[in-house]
Each structure stands twice: as C-alpha cells, then as structure tokens.
Design a protein around this motif. Structure first.
Motif, PDB file in Angstrom:
ATOM      1  N   GLU A   1       0.832  -1.209   0.000  1.00 49.79           N
ATOM      2  CA  GLU A   1       0.000   0.000   0.000  1.00 49.79           C
ATOM      3  C   GLU A   1       0.867   1.259   0.000  1.00 49.79           C
ATOM      4  N   ALA A   2       2.022   1.215   0.679  1.00 50.20           N
ATOM      5  CA  ALA A   2       2.927   2.367   0.677  1.00 50.20           C
ATOM      6  C   ALA A   2       3.539   2.551  -0.711  1.00 50.20           C
ATOM      7  N   ALA A   3       3.861   1.437  -1.373  1.00 51.74           N
ATOM      8  CA  ALA A   3       4.411   1.518  -2.734  1.00 51.74           C
ATOM      9  C   ALA A   3       3.388   2.160  -3.668  1.00 51.74           C
ATOM     10  N   GLU A   4       2.126   1.749  -3.507  1.00 54.73           N
ATOM     11  CA  GLU A   4       1.055   2.352  -4.319  1.00 54.73           C
ATOM     12  C   GLU A   4       1.010   3.861  -4.096  1.00 54.73           C
ATOM     13  N   ALA A   5       1.060   4.266  -2.826  1.00 60.80           N
ATOM     14  CA  ALA A   5       0.970   5.697  -2.507  1.00 60.80           C
ATOM     15  C   ALA A   5       2.118   6.462  -3.155  1.00 60.80           C
ATOM     16  N   ALA A   6       3.337   5.929  -3.059  1.00 62.23           N
ATOM     17  CA  ALA A   6       4.503   6.639  -3.606  1.00 62.23           C
ATOM     18  C   ALA A   6       4.418   6.719  -5.129  1.00 62.23           C
ATOM     19  N   LEU A   7       4.008   5.617  -5.779  1.00 61.80           N
ATOM     20  CA  LEU A   7       3.882   5.632  -7.242  1.00 61.80           C
ATOM     21  C   LEU A   7       2.841   6.651  -7.680  1.00 61.80           C
ATOM     22  N   ARG A   8       1.733   6.681  -6.946  1.00 61.61           N
ATOM     23  CA  ARG A   8       0.662   7.607  -7.343  1.00 61.61           C
ATOM     24  C   ARG A   8       1.042   9.057  -7.080  1.00 61.61           C
ATOM     25  N   ARG A   9       2.048   9.269  -6.224  1.00 62.31           N
ATOM     26  CA  ARG A   9       2.569  10.625  -6.010  1.00 62.31           C
ATOM     27  C   ARG A   9       3.668  10.957  -7.011  1.00 62.31           C
ATOM     28  N   GLY A  10       3.900  10.038  -7.978  1.00 61.24           N
ATOM     29  CA  GLY A  10       4.863  10.313  -9.038  1.00 61.24           C
ATOM     30  C   GLY A  10       6.307  10.031  -8.663  1.00 61.24           C
ATOM     31  N   LEU A  11       6.523   9.274  -7.597  1.00 65.74           N
ATOM     32  CA  LEU A  11       7.887   8.994  -7.146  1.00 65.74           C
ATOM     33  C   LEU A  11       8.363   7.648  -7.698  1.00 65.74           C
ATOM     34  N   GLY A  12       9.675   7.502  -7.832  1.00 67.35           N
ATOM     35  CA  GLY A  12      10.239   6.208  -8.209  1.00 67.35           C
ATOM     36  C   GLY A  12      10.194   5.275  -7.009  1.00 67.35           C
ATOM     37  N   VAL A  13      10.005   3.984  -7.252  1.00 66.00           N
ATOM     38  CA  VAL A  13       9.825   3.053  -6.125  1.00 66.00           C
ATOM     39  C   VAL A  13      10.635   1.774  -6.335  1.00 66.00           C
ATOM     40  N   THR A  14      11.336   1.360  -5.292  1.00 66.51           N
ATOM     41  CA  THR A  14      11.925   0.017  -5.213  1.00 66.51           C
ATOM     42  C   THR A  14      11.314  -0.672  -4.001  1.00 66.51           C
ATOM     43  N   VAL A  15      10.826  -1.892  -4.187  1.00 71.12           N
ATOM     44  CA  VAL A  15      10.314  -2.679  -3.058  1.00 71.12           C
ATOM     45  C   VAL A  15      11.304  -3.809  -2.781  1.00 71.12           C
ATOM     46  N   LEU A  16      11.786  -3.871  -1.563  1.00 66.27           N
ATOM     47  CA  LEU A  16      12.713  -4.932  -1.169  1.00 66.27           C
ATOM     48  C   LEU A  16      12.000  -5.882  -0.230  1.00 66.27           C
ATOM     49  N   THR A  17      12.124  -7.175  -0.486  1.00 64.81           N
ATOM     50  CA  THR A  17      11.523  -8.137   0.432  1.00 64.81           C
ATOM     51  C   THR A  17      12.494  -9.288   0.652  1.00 64.81           C
TER      52      THR A  17
END
Ligand SMILES: Cc1cc2nc3c(=O)[nH]c(=O)nc-3n(C[C@H](O)[C@H](O)[C@H](O)COP(=O)(O)OP(=O)(O)OC[C@H]3O[C@@H](n4cnc5c(N)ncnc54)[C@H](O)[C@@H]3O)c2cc1C
Length: 457
Positions: free
Chosen positions: A171-187
């Motif tokens: 959900e945080a990744a979704e928020a950042a993408l929708r704010r136009g930011l680049g995103v890396t998710v590490l798991t």
C-alpha cells in the motif's frame, strides 16, 4: 459485584475503545456501575490506521477523515480519557498501573489494548534512537502526516525504497507511485508475506508493470547516510539510491510494560486471552497485543488486524460488564489492493497456506485456476487467479487465495464462510451464489477453482 467497578483500559484505539464503549453499554443492561478510565500515550484515539496509506496516496483528503470518534466524543459518552499518559508498569497484587509521569492509578479490572508498534530496526536509527531523516514506518496518524510532508518535499525524480512487501509495504508503494515517485520494493522472502509464491509473483508483476522495481531475497543490512539524511539502502552486495525509506517489516506487541507481572507471553511477546478477552483474574486483553485462535487448525496466530481488534474488543467489553459475548476466533482472512499507474489488483486470502496445511495433520492438495471476474464477453471481465487448498482425506477446504481485477478480492469472503463452518471443497463448489454476466460466469470462478481441486482429491 456491588458498588462501583474501576475499569482501567490501556490503549485508546480500536480494541480499547470498542471494549470501553461496549462495557458501558452492557453495564446499563446488567445494572453494573463502571468507572471507565482509558489511558493512551499518544495524541490520537479511535482512528483508522488502515486508511493511512490511502491518505498518503491522495484518496483521503485529511487525517481528520480517518478519526471515527474524537477524544471529546469519548468523554461526552462518560469515559475518562487521558491522552499523553504512558503506562510503564503494572502491579497485579496491588491492582495498580504506574504511569511515566509517576502516577499510580488503581483498578478493579485492567484491560490491555496496547496494540503493536511498527518494528524499526537498528539500521534505520541514529545513535539517539530516532530514525534518519527520510526514514520511517507507516503506523500512526503522525507517521501519515510525516509521509505527506516528505512526499511533497521530495519532489520530481525522488526515489522511495520500501522495505517489506506485506500489506503495508504494497500500500505504501502504491501511494509513492501515485505521487509520481520512483519506487523500489525490497523483500527478504520470495514475495508477499502470507501468499503462496505463485500468487505473490502476480502481485510483483503488477508492481513492475506500474514502474516499481521489486527485489526478492533482499535482506537489508544498512543505510547510506549524509549527516542525518538517508541517501541509500544496502543489502548483500547491492545498494540503491534512496531519498526516502519506508520501513514496513511488521509490528511487535506492546507488552513490555507487563514485565515482572508473570503474565504469560507468546514467542512474539503477545498475550493469549480467551474468547471473552480474559487473561488472568482482573486482567483482560484484545487487539494487536494479542494472538488469536485460528479455528481451522486450532492454533494461536499473531494476526494484527483491525477487524479482529474491533470484534475481540467488543466481546471483551461485554464480558467484563457481565455479558456473554465471545470472539470466536479467526479463519485468517485478509485483503488489500494495489492500484497505481494503470495497474489494478485485488489481493486476498483466507485459511491456511500450503506450508501451514502441510505442517498440520492434513494431506493438502492445491491448484491455481485462472478465470475472469465477470462473464468473458462483458467489458467488466478482468483476469483473476484463484488458489485453493483442500485436505485429501476429509475433502475439507483449507485455504483460498485470490489475485485479480476489480471484484476479485471479496470473493475470498465466500470461501471464508465455508472455512468458518469447516465445510468441504465440494460445499464451496456447490454453493448457491449470485450470478449475472457483469458479476461472474454462470459458474463463479471461485466455484470452478474449488471444483477443479475436488476432482483431484
Ligand atoms: C498502515 C496500516 C494499514 C492497515 N490496514 C489494515 C486493514 O486494511 N485491515 C485490517 O483489518 N487491519 C489493518 N491494519 C491493522 C489495524 O490498524 C490494527 O490491527 C488496529 O489498529 C489494532 O488496534 P489496537 O487497538 O489493537 O492497537 P492500536 O491501534 O495500535 O492502538 C494501541 C494504542 O495503545 C497505545 N499504547 C501502547 N502502549 C501504551 C502504553 N504503554 N501506555 C499507554 N498507551 C499505550 C498506543 O498509543 C495506541 O494508541 C492496518 C495497520 C496499519 C498500520
């Protein structure tokens, strides 16, 4: 019980306030007289943490919209609510709680509803114990507000690294993408926690299609910093530049203040109350500081979810005031969605994973079925994948996971109903479910998935 009963609730959110209000309602019915005091170390009460990622994404206009009941409304209902009051110790013999300010407050009945704060590991912290600038969890309203400020300050081209791919991470990744930011998710695992790998891969595909980088098996070892500010994240031999880092690696029960009371805690530090919320004589508990009983395999599981906190809190409040309400346990149902950059995916599960079913006394058989959320000829028809696991010997349904387009996710509720009643995979396949072309095919996809597993048993 005669005279007035002093009830002290520690924690003023979902579980604590549900318990407090229900206790007062039931007391009116049972003729008991309660003096209810609720203590919380924070500044807020009765808010939807669940809504915070959607506030960060822009779906919710203000943090105030997430507040279900204000402190004033609680006080008007007759509750002595004291915010900014941290409980640091309990004496079960004296029946008192000690606050950080040095006050001792007596109780007849103690309700522990302290939740589970976000885990923020040492690599995220400065020597003074606070997170580096640009780094933080998504847990409280203050966190949500801090993330909105950080997103706004970061500006175009900024990069967010989300550590953890559970519900909050997605959900945080979704928020950042929708704010136009680049995103890396590490798991650190093979994908989304609590989903089978093959279902998880479908979520990772959607994240990637939305422009996010997803790195599996990435156990973060440290941050790069410039002074107090984060500049990068390191794991293994790799690193990524990072302007912001969301720490979403889970939560831990806030039970430290019970040290020395002798109250038993589970391996994760959670209490294990019965269905009425009872832990010991005069001590009750509900919500994220507790484990819950999973009905399918009769095991204790730590599932810090608002849906359980509200229901268990209500049962607790009723029982404390002389009622009989009981929280009957869970079948391990949860749901989220990922919606950003033209991608839309609903993600849900109920019951056991294959590993859990195999670890129990079951002989599990599982299968993934692909279909559509509506009749194939309808414009609403979106792809959906449904994973079903059942027990070969008894034909019992054990678990269902769903990943798909609009309307896919809540299909898991039908399976949850069958699991609740210990039904078989045949029950799920034969249920009388609503059908019209915009909603499903004549055989709903969840029934086709169940039928295919039934045929293999
Ligand atoms: C980002 C996010 C998204 C979520 N989404 C969902 C969702 O979609 N669906 C779902 O079911 N659940 C969701 N959850 C989980 C849900 O929010 C929690 O399960 C729920 O808030 C738990 O309620 P609680 O009352 O047990 O604990 P909390 O809400 O954590 O409240 C505990 C309270 O106790 C106080 N406290 C702690 N220790 C002390 C102390 N020593 N002294 C005094 N006060 C103390 C804290 O300040 C806090 O206010 C989400 C959570 C987060 C963070």
């Amino acid at each position: 019980m005669s005279g007035r009963t002093r009830v002290v609730v520690v924690g003023a959110d979902a579980a604590g306030m549900s318990a407090a209000h229900q206790a007062m309602r039931t007391a009116e019915r049972t003729g008991r007289h309660l003096d209810v005091t609720v203590l919380d170390r924070g500044r807020h009460t009765s808010y939807s943490a669940c809504g915070i990622p959607f506030w960060m994404a822009g779906d919710v206009a203000s943090g105030d919209d997430l507040v279900a009941r204000t402190a004033e409304q609680h006080r008007q209902a007759g509750i002595d609510l004291r915010l900014g009051t941290e409980v640091v110790g309990v004496s079960l013999d004296e029946r008192t709680v000690a606050t950080a300010a040095g006050e001792e407050i007596g109780y007849d009945e103690l309700v522990v509803a302290t939740g589970a704060p976000a885990v923020v590991p040492s690599w995220a912290l400065r020597p003074d114990g606070t997170p580096y600038d640009g780094v933080g969890p998504v847990k409280t309203l203050d966190d949500g507000s801090a993330w909105l400020d950080r997103f706004a300050e970061a500006g175009d081209g900024a990069h967010v690294v989300v550590v953890g791919a559970g519900y909050v991470g997605i959900e945080a990744a979704e928020a950042a993408l929708r704010r136009g930011l680049g995103v890396t998710v590490l798991t650190r695992g093979r994908g989304l926690a609590l989903l089978e790998d093959e279902m998880s891969e479908r979520v990772a595909l959607a994240l990637r299609a939305a422009g996010a980088e997803v790195v599996l098996d990435a156990e973060v070892t440290g941050l790069d910093v410039d002074g107090d500010r984060v500049t990068g994240v390191r794991w293994g031999d790799e690193r990524r530049d990072a302007d912001l880092v969301v720490v979403a690696i889970g939560v831990r029960p806030a039970t430290g203040f019970l040290a020395g009371t002798g109250l038993p805690l589970s391996r994760v530090g959670a209490l294990r109350p019965d269905g009425h919320g009872r832990v010991a004589d005069g001590v009750w508990a509900a919500g994220d500081c507790c484990e819950v009983r999973r009905r399918i395999d009769d095991s204790w599981v730590f599932r810090p979810l608002g849906t359980h906190a509200n229901k268990h809190g209500r049962a607790l409040g009723d029982s404390l005031a002389g009622g009989t309400l009981e929280f009957p346990g869970v079948v391990d149902t949860s749901i989220t969605r990922f919606a950003a950059c033209d991608q839309y995916l609903e993600i849900a599960r109920t019951g056991l994973t294959l590993a859990e079913a195999s670890a129990g006394s079951f002989d599990p058989v599982c299968l993934t079925t692909e279909g559509t959320t509506a009749s194939g000829y309808m414009p609403e028809a979106d792809p959906v994948a449904i994973w079903v696991v059942a027990d070969r010997t008894t034909r019992r349904l054990l678990g269902v996971q769903v990943v798909g387009g609009r309307g896919a996710g809540k299909r898991v509720d039908v399976a949850a109903g069958v699991l609740w009643r210990c039904g078989t995979v045949d029950d799920l396949a034969r249920l009388d479910l609503a059908y019209a072309p915009p909603f499903s095919a004549a055989w709903d996809v969840v029934q086709i998935a169940a039928r295919r597993v039934a045929e293999r048993l």
